[in-house]
Design a protein around this motif. Structure first.
Motif, PDB file in Angstrom:
ATOM      1  N   LEU A  42      51.823  50.825  13.513  1.00  0.00           N
ATOM      2  CA  LEU A  42      52.911  50.339  12.889  1.00  0.00           C
ATOM      3  C   LEU A  42      53.455  48.949  13.283  1.00  0.00           C
ATOM      4  N   LEU A  43      53.417  48.871  14.418  1.00  0.00           N
ATOM      5  CA  LEU A  43      53.930  47.422  15.173  1.00  0.00           C
ATOM      6  C   LEU A  43      52.957  46.418  14.702  1.00  0.00           C
ATOM      7  N   VAL A  44      51.514  46.805  14.942  1.00  0.00           N
ATOM      8  CA  VAL A  44      50.633  45.882  14.384  1.00  0.00           C
ATOM      9  C   VAL A  44      50.531  45.597  12.968  1.00  0.00           C
ATOM     10  N   SER A  45      50.781  46.543  12.111  1.00  0.00           N
ATOM     11  CA  SER A  45      50.664  46.147  10.614  1.00  0.00           C
ATOM     12  C   SER A  45      51.961  45.461  10.199  1.00  0.00           C
ATOM     13  N   THR A  47      53.645  43.451  12.051  1.00  0.00           N
ATOM     14  CA  THR A  47      53.382  41.948  12.439  1.00  0.00           C
ATOM     15  C   THR A  47      52.437  41.322  11.408  1.00  0.00           C
ATOM     16  N   ALA A  48      51.557  42.201  10.937  1.00  0.00           N
ATOM     17  CA  ALA A  48      50.780  41.372  10.139  1.00  0.00           C
ATOM     18  C   ALA A  48      51.430  41.213   8.574  1.00  0.00           C
ATOM     19  N   VAL A  49      52.453  42.066   8.375  1.00  0.00           N
ATOM     20  CA  VAL A  49      53.195  41.927   7.059  1.00  0.00           C
ATOM     21  C   VAL A  49      53.988  40.573   7.164  1.00  0.00           C
ATOM     22  N   LEU A  50      54.774  40.414   8.292  1.00  0.00           N
ATOM     23  CA  LEU A  50      55.296  39.229   8.579  1.00  0.00           C
ATOM     24  C   LEU A  50      54.659  38.026   8.529  1.00  0.00           C
ATOM     25  N   VAL A  51      53.266  37.984   8.872  1.00  0.00           N
ATOM     26  CA  VAL A  51      52.524  36.874   9.044  1.00  0.00           C
ATOM     27  C   VAL A  51      51.973  36.526   7.523  1.00  0.00           C
ATOM     28  N   LEU A  52      51.624  37.656   7.016  1.00  0.00           N
ATOM     29  CA  LEU A  52      51.242  37.603   5.613  1.00  0.00           C
ATOM     30  C   LEU A  52      52.362  36.977   4.450  1.00  0.00           C
ATOM     31  N   GLN A  62      51.154  42.560  -2.177  1.00  0.00           N
ATOM     32  CA  GLN A  62      49.767  42.488  -1.413  1.00  0.00           C
ATOM     33  C   GLN A  62      50.070  42.463   0.304  1.00  0.00           C
ATOM     34  N   ALA A  63      51.240  42.086   0.841  1.00  0.00           N
ATOM     35  CA  ALA A  63      51.330  42.396   2.243  1.00  0.00           C
ATOM     36  C   ALA A  63      51.451  43.670   2.626  1.00  0.00           C
ATOM     37  N   ALA A  64      51.777  44.640   1.650  1.00  0.00           N
ATOM     38  CA  ALA A  64      51.913  46.133   2.027  1.00  0.00           C
ATOM     39  C   ALA A  64      50.757  46.580   2.226  1.00  0.00           C
ATOM     40  N   LEU A  65      49.316  45.876   2.035  1.00  0.00           N
ATOM     41  CA  LEU A  65      48.119  46.518   2.089  1.00  0.00           C
ATOM     42  C   LEU A  65      47.917  46.475   3.695  1.00  0.00           C
ATOM     43  N   ALA A  66      48.538  45.794   4.401  1.00  0.00           N
ATOM     44  CA  ALA A  66      48.378  45.806   5.890  1.00  0.00           C
ATOM     45  C   ALA A  66      48.879  47.137   6.428  1.00  0.00           C
ATOM     46  N   LEU A  67      49.821  47.858   5.911  1.00  0.00           N
ATOM     47  CA  LEU A  67      50.287  49.162   6.326  1.00  0.00           C
ATOM     48  C   LEU A  67      49.210  50.080   6.284  1.00  0.00           C
ATOM     49  N   LEU A  68      48.163  50.078   5.661  1.00  0.00           N
ATOM     50  CA  LEU A  68      46.998  50.992   5.418  1.00  0.00           C
ATOM     51  C   LEU A  68      46.328  51.297   6.871  1.00  0.00           C
ATOM     52  N   VAL A  69      46.895  50.458   7.711  1.00  0.00           N
ATOM     53  CA  VAL A  69      45.914  50.569   9.385  1.00  0.00           C
ATOM     54  C   VAL A  69      46.561  52.052   9.771  1.00  0.00           C
ATOM     55  N   VAL A  70      47.732  52.176   9.311  1.00  0.00           N
ATOM     56  CA  VAL A  70      48.486  53.576   9.852  1.00  0.00           C
ATOM     57  C   VAL A  70      47.663  54.776   9.268  1.00  0.00           C
ATOM     58  N   ALA A 152      58.326  48.001  10.683  1.00  0.00           N
ATOM     59  CA  ALA A 152      57.502  47.783   9.613  1.00  0.00           C
ATOM     60  C   ALA A 152      58.057  47.743   8.228  1.00  0.00           C
ATOM     61  N   CYS A 153      59.261  48.531   8.045  1.00  0.00           N
ATOM     62  CA  CYS A 153      59.733  48.713   6.878  1.00  0.00           C
ATOM     63  C   CYS A 153      60.801  47.361   6.620  1.00  0.00           C
ATOM     64  N   ALA A 154      61.115  46.916   7.830  1.00  0.00           N
ATOM     65  CA  ALA A 154      61.976  45.591   7.666  1.00  0.00           C
ATOM     66  C   ALA A 154      61.198  44.451   7.424  1.00  0.00           C
TER      67      ALA A 154
END
Length: 371
Positions: A42-45, A47-52, A62-70, A152-154
């Motif tokens: 969750l932390l990694v995804s 952070t990835a959302v913020l960067v994207l 599009q950025a929400a796809l990073a949460l698929l890591v979970v 991650a939600c924020a």
């Protein structure tokens, strides 16, 4: 839930119990690994959302796809848990302990003697009903994942501000209004030439046009340069005032020609400004007063009845006027207290009059030795 036999054969019962014990250990270890993998994912995804969203400028979808890591964390946790399952000898020792710790279960699996099977199975049946169930604990997963999940939600919910919306136009307009007021204040001091004032006013008009066209970045750069130039301009004027005051104070009151020359130089320094006009007017009046007067060779009787006190008091009056101008600059915010103190501390030293030549008239009493 306690492990219970599902047949009456001693060997089959213990083998089944050993298999169930291994499965229970796998579930416990999987829950423990999941409690570590999910928060990290969750932390990694997040952070990835913020960067994207902020760097790559992607949309929320599009950025929400990073949460698929979970999604893959249950599989990764299972792989880690599977590698941590105790070896068979340790599981047998664990099963013997759950059967009362008599050693019969260990002997059964060690020697494979049927004579021990029934006794070992009997021990297991008797003690398994009171054994503590092997249940996975998912509570660490919940409290560890909650902060990471909120992050991650924020990151997904927060909407980046558009460049055109920050900073707001109203802020630029307020800054421009403040610069216009500062230019007006500096102009009111009467120290700037009209051409320079018009040049700076035109620059402010150009900045206003850029704001109207939406070129906020260029407008900000122009305002920054304008603010620096205005500070440089005020510093230059303060230096000129301090220099002029220092020079005027260095002129003896008797040397009226030098005073007139200093006034003319000051008029040139502040050319085009109201202060220059005042200095030129005073210099002209002083020169007219000295017109035709040869202090080095004239008859001093010609000075009788002439009031020269106003000329003698002029250097001190001019010094006070220039000091007042410096104080006005400080009050208007163009000169800080330290700068004002430094400028006022620059006092002139009275000039040397050794080169001042005075010639007595022929009928002067002092020339003949009288008073």
């Amino acid at each position: 839930m306690a492990i219970r036999p599902n047949n009456t054969d001693g060997t089959g019962t213990l083998e089944t119990a050993l298999t169930q014990l291994r499965g229970g250990a796998l579930r416990v270890l999987w829950a423990r690994s999941l409690g570590a993998h999910v928060p990290i994912a969750l932390l990694v995804s997040g952070t990835a959302v913020l960067v994207l969203r902020f760097v790559a400028d992607l949309s929320r979808q599009q950025a929400a796809l990073a949460l698929l890591v979970v999604v893959i964390t249950p599989f990764t946790a299972w792989l880690v848990a599977r590698g941590r399952i105790p070896a068979r000898p340790y599981l047998i020792a664990w099963l013997d302990r759950r059967s009362g710790g008599t050693g019969r279960v260990l002997t059964h699996f060690d020697v494979q003697d049927e004579r021990w099977s029934e006794a070992a199975a009997s021990d297991f049946k008797r003690m398994s009903a009171r054994a503590k169930p092997q249940t996975p604990d998912f509570s660490p997963l919940a409290w560890r994942s909650l902060p990471a999940g909120l992050f991650a939600c924020a990151a997904l919910w927060f909407q980046p501000l558009e460049a055109s919306a920050f900073p707001p136009v109203a802020l630029f307009e307020s800054m421009l209004s403040g610069m216009t007021e500062r230019l007006n204040d500096l102009e009111d001091l009467g120290l700037m030439d009209d051409e320079r004032v018009e040049e700076l006013a035109e620059r402010l008009s150009n900045i206003e046009l850029r704001l109207a066209d939406g070129n906020l970045e260029q407008a900000l750069e122009s305002m920054d340069r304008f603010s620096k130039n205005l500070s440089e301009e005020s510093s230059r004027i303060a230096e000129m005032l301090a220099t002029a005051r220092e020079k005027i104070e260095s002129i003896p009151s008797e040397d009226l020609a030098a005073l007139a020359e200093a006034l003319q130089e000051m008029a040139k320094s502040f050319a085009g400004s109201p202060l220059a006009a005042e200095a030129a007017e005073k210099a002209e009046a002083l020169m007219k007063g000295l017109e035709g007067m040869d202090l080095a060779g004239m008859d001093m009787s010609a000075l009788r009845g002439m009031d020269l006190s106003k000329f003698g008091e002029m250097p001190g009056a001019l010094s006070a006027e220039l000091a007042a101008k410096l104080s006005e600059m400080a009050q208007a915010g163009f000169l800080d207290q330290a700068g004002l103190a430094s400028a006022l501390a620059r006092r002139g030293k009275l000039g040397n009059l050794k080169d001042f030549k005075f010639k007595h008239a022929e009928d002067c009493a002092s020339k003949a030795g009288g008073l």
